[in-house]
Design an enzyme around this catalytic site. Structure first.
Site, PDB file in Angstrom:
ATOM      1  N   ARG A  31      58.553 -19.376  59.083  1.00 51.73           N
ATOM      2  CA  ARG A  31      58.720 -18.113  59.861  1.00 51.73           C
ATOM      3  C   ARG A  31      59.012 -17.052  58.878  1.00 51.73           C
ATOM      4  O   ARG A  31      58.560 -15.920  58.932  1.00 51.73           O
ATOM      5  CB  ARG A  31      59.380 -18.014  61.018  1.00 51.73           C
ATOM      6  CG  ARG A  31      58.973 -16.984  61.925  1.00 51.73           C
ATOM      7  CD  ARG A  31      59.897 -17.051  63.219  1.00 51.73           C
ATOM      8  NE  ARG A  31      58.959 -17.556  64.378  1.00 51.73           N
ATOM      9  CZ  ARG A  31      58.272 -16.833  65.148  1.00 51.73           C
ATOM     10  NH1 ARG A  31      58.088 -15.578  65.085  1.00 51.73           N
ATOM     11  NH2 ARG A  31      57.405 -17.547  65.804  1.00 51.73           N
ATOM     12  N   GLU A  70      64.225 -11.119  70.069  1.00 47.52           N
ATOM     13  CA  GLU A  70      64.241 -11.135  68.873  1.00 47.52           C
ATOM     14  C   GLU A  70      63.838  -9.921  68.059  1.00 47.52           C
ATOM     15  O   GLU A  70      64.365  -9.551  67.054  1.00 47.52           O
ATOM     16  CB  GLU A  70      63.647 -12.420  68.097  1.00 47.52           C
ATOM     17  CG  GLU A  70      64.246 -13.711  68.544  1.00 47.52           C
ATOM     18  CD  GLU A  70      63.410 -14.883  67.913  1.00 47.52           C
ATOM     19  OE1 GLU A  70      64.024 -15.853  67.378  1.00 47.52           O
ATOM     20  OE2 GLU A  70      62.226 -15.187  68.354  1.00 47.52           O
TER      21      GLU A  70
END
Length: 776
Positions: free
Chosen positions: A325, A728
């Site tokens: 990621r 997030e």
């Protein structure tokens, strides 16, 4: 029977979606009435566990004398690796993470044994009596040192590639090579790790765990016990914070408690001190990024090659997807026509790092912003100008390094509105003028954007279940696979259910997450909690409503289009029947009033071997302007003002979403400024308590803190009520703080040189950078 339609009240339900409602446990949090695992009444005869930790970074254990431990007052048992039926709790299924290590240790603080005693104090004291003989081995703590020593990767690296990066770098008008260190971060949840195991009949055991992933704990406990998953039930009512630190790290505590509980047929609870919690559990990965970028004279990026090496620790844990990621978010909002990104998940002799809010995305995005910053200083331009010229386009220049087309781009509008509302340009000019004459205090300002992909990159995790019961009196029981850690997930999902049935929110009872009610759950992570569980709950409601509509049609002799759920009533033809009365009628007619809901995210796919696919369902956007002041004599600084505009789609609960944006920014600011992890030369973590590890205080918040949601935004994809994830994405808005500190620092050399601040930019690092720039 009911009212006529003309008598119907037009009043909307209380607490439906798109309205601000307080967290369902807010009053309990502030009064101390919220019950966490350590507050629960324990069964009679409950035992307590405590871990004995290694005191070497890498060693062979020649002998481990535990006789004094066993003989200590109150001690009932001492568990070692030999007592664990199946000694592995690797979430990556690589057989590289023992419950208790056997014959060696791979990091300072690794659990070697567990003491089980009548009291927690007795167990804790007894761990200090062990006599362990170590034979030291070579160890590497730092990621760069690990690479230089040819340490292995803990999992297979990833490569993302698009275009011809080599040729584009060779022909670029300008080229810069540089590197950056990006620090880790401790989760510092208010409630530490804790687990309580209560033995049942045969091979059964019930676990109360402070976990974001009850199904993972269930699988790992059953694996450690050599029992089937159906023998283990995991319950999680709430956590006192998680931030990713309770996605996999709770497995060890739950497994030890369960093993001891089954050995002694008594409940066992285990809770480490804050120090041991910080020493023995994983953290945000710190990274070393090196890059080579080519760009034209306007600052438009033509090629980027970058390597992201991460300190992963002794085992894989979740380091594979975390480092993946990081690459996914290196592009942030910027089109990279020729790009080659590579991950290096390095083994080190430290605790295995794990998930943390953003899951590698913040590190990758920060690296990408450093590239922008380097270009801006090289060309003598405002970094915002470089950002804008590199933004993804809407109809072209819109393909990511992983070959997903960006279809929902709103970053130009977000940045444009914030640039105007924050008066960015005028403030920047004023700051430059101020810095020309200020001998000590220097100021900086920065506007940074965020584009964050939403979905688990492990595609199979993008599913969720729920359980909804409607009782005879019209009250509703809701259970789903997500976990509540203070973020307001339960409140949002309850609002969805209230909206589905058109009843007041107070009608809904939210119950503890349990693997016995909703099986095979995914972790509450990746900002997906509301997306997945909200849709699963809506699906359960739709099933029940379908049955109720069919009942109304048959019972009252009306077509389907004459049956509707309206505020706290059901409209059937020209009658309005109170919801509880209608439900009672349905029960008497033997209509099933319970349903298990399910949802899986559509459209997503990912081929890791090719580095191509559509790993994300959609993107969330945002931008922040931060203004700072630094003292060039001490390196100390203040964050003076922050302006944020953030995209949450059509918000399910604006009050909760606003709180998530504010909290994420402050946590991100801490990561980039004061939260420094430091190991000594022996591999021992020294920042393992509030006295040495400094999270932001209330006094550290920006003096002026303006946060707005982009109320005009709506999700183009069919998410729950067209909302977007919020957990997030706003964390990375804090990149603006580091960039502002960089500008203030660069002012001492008239902005000619990029300060190249590593993160966290502690006062010491600021001062060293100032002194370095003064010397040219």
């Amino acid at each position: 029977m009911g009212q006529t339609v003309s008598a119907r009240s037009s009043k909307a339900i209380s607490g439906g979606v798109h309205t601000s409602r307080q967290h369902d446990s807010a009053h309990k949090h502030v009064t101390g009435a919220a019950e966490y695992i350590d507050d629960m009444m324990v069964p009679a005869g409950t035992l307590h566990g405590y871990l004995g930790l290694s005191e070497r970074a890498h060693a062979t254990i020649k002998s481990m004398d535990l006789e004094a431990v066993r003989a200590a007052p109150g001690v009932v048992d001492v568990l070692t690796a030999a007592d664990v039926p199946h000694n592995d709790i690797s979430p990556s299924h690589l057989d590289d993470e023992p419950v208790l290590t056997d014959g060696y240790c791979d990091f300072y603080g690794q659990p070697l044994f567990a003491v089980i005693a009548e009291t927690r104090e007795a167990a804790r004291n007894a761990t200090q009596l062990a006599k362990i003989d170590y034979e030291d081995r070579e160890y590497k703590i730092d990621v760069v040192e690990a690479m230089e020593a040819d340490y292995p990767h803990v999992t297979k690296p990833l490569k993302l590639e698009n275009g011809d990066v080599g040729a584009a770098l060779e022909t670029a008008a300008n080229r810069i090579s540089s590197e950056m260190r990006i620090g880790g971060q401790d989760h510092f949840y208010l409630e530490g790790h804790i687990a309580m195991a209560v033995p049942g009949e045969d091979d059964e055991v019930t676990i109360y765990s402070s976990t974001q992933h009850p199904s993972e704990v269930q699988h790992m406990v059953s694996h450690a016990l050599n029992a089937p998953s159906n023998a283990v039930t995991v319950n999680a009512r709430r956590m006192g914070g998680g931030f990713g630190g309770k996605e996999t790290q709770g497995n060890q505590f739950a497994a030890i408690a369960a093993i001891a509980a089954k050995r002694h047929n008594r409940a066992v609870k285990i809770r480490p001190d804050r120090d041991d919690d910080m020493i023995a559990t994983g953290k945000r990965h710190d990274f070393h990024m090196s890059f080579d970028v080519g760009f034209d004279n306007e600052g438009r990026i033509e090629a980027l090659e970058a390597v992201f090496a991460a300190r992963c620790g002794f085992s894989a844990d979740l380091s594979g997807p975390v480092t993946d990621r990081a690459l996914f978010h290196t592009d942030n909002c910027y089109y990279l026509p020729n790009v080659l990104l590579t991950s290096r998940p390095m083994k080190t002799n430290t605790v295995s790092n794990t998930a943390f809010r953003g899951f590698g995305g913040p590190q990758g995005m920060l690296g990408g912003e450093r590239v922008i910053e380097e270009i801006a200083y090289a060309l003598g331009k405002d970094p915002l100008e470089i950002r804008k010229i590199n933004f993804y386009g809407e109809n072209d220049r819109n393909v990511t390094p992983y070959h997903q087309t960006v279809e929902d781009n709103i970053i130009e509008r977000i940045v444009g509105e914030l640039e105007g509302s924050s008066d960015y340009q005028a403030r920047r000019k004023s700051i430059i003028e101020f810095n020309k004459t200020s001998p000590v205090i220097r100021r900086g300002i920065s506007l940074t954007p965020v584009k964050f992909g939403i979905s688990f990159t492990a595609t199979w995790y993008n599913q969720a279940g729920s359980l909804v019961h409607v009782y005879q009196d019209g009250s509703i029981h809701l259970n789903h696979g997500g976990t509540e850690m203070g973020q307001g997930l339960n409140t949002k999902v309850a609002q969805v259910v209230a909206d589905e049935f058109q009843v007041d929110l107070e009608t809904i009872r939210i119950t503890a997450t349990s693997t016995g009610k909703v099986p095979n759950t995914s972790a509450t992570a990746a900002s997906s909690g509301s997306d997945l569980n909200g849709m699963a709950a809506a699906n359960a409601c739709e099933q029940i409503k379908t049955r109720l509509v069919a009942f109304a049609c048959e019972h009252y002799g009306v077509p389907e289009d004459q049956v509707a759920f309206v505020p706290n009533h059901v409209q059937v033809g020209n009658q309005l029947i109170p919801f509880p009365d209608f439900i009672k009628q349905a029960y008497m007619a033997r209509i099933q009033l319970s349903a298990a809901g399910f949802y899986k995210t559509p459209k997503i796919h990912w081929d890791r071997d090719k580095g191509q696919g559509r790993p994300f369902f959609y993107f969330a956007y945002g931008a922040a302007v931060s203004e700072v002041s630094i003292d060039t004599l001490t390196g100390e600084y203040h964050v003076d003002r922050v302006d944020i505009l953030h995209d949450v789609g059509k918000s399910l609960n604006p009050a909760i979403d606003l709180g998530q944006v504010q909290g994420a920014f402050i946590q991100g600011m801490g990561w980039l400024t004061t939260e420094e992890l430091w190991w000594d030369d022996n591999g021992r973590l020294r920042t393992h308590a509030p006295s040495t590890y400094k999270i932001p205080l209330a006094s550290d918040r920006p003096k002026e803190f303006n946060v707005q949601l982009a109320t005009w935004s709506t999700n183009k994809e069919r998410t729950i009520r067209r909302s977007k994830a919020v957990g997030e994405p706003p964390f990375m808005l804090a990149n603006s703080v580091l960039e502002a500190l960089s500008m203030a620092t660069a002012s001492v050399a008239d902005y000619r040189i990029c300060p190249r601040l590593d993160a966290p930019a502690t006062p010491e690092r600021i001062l060293l950078a100032v002194e370095r720039l003064k010397k040219g």
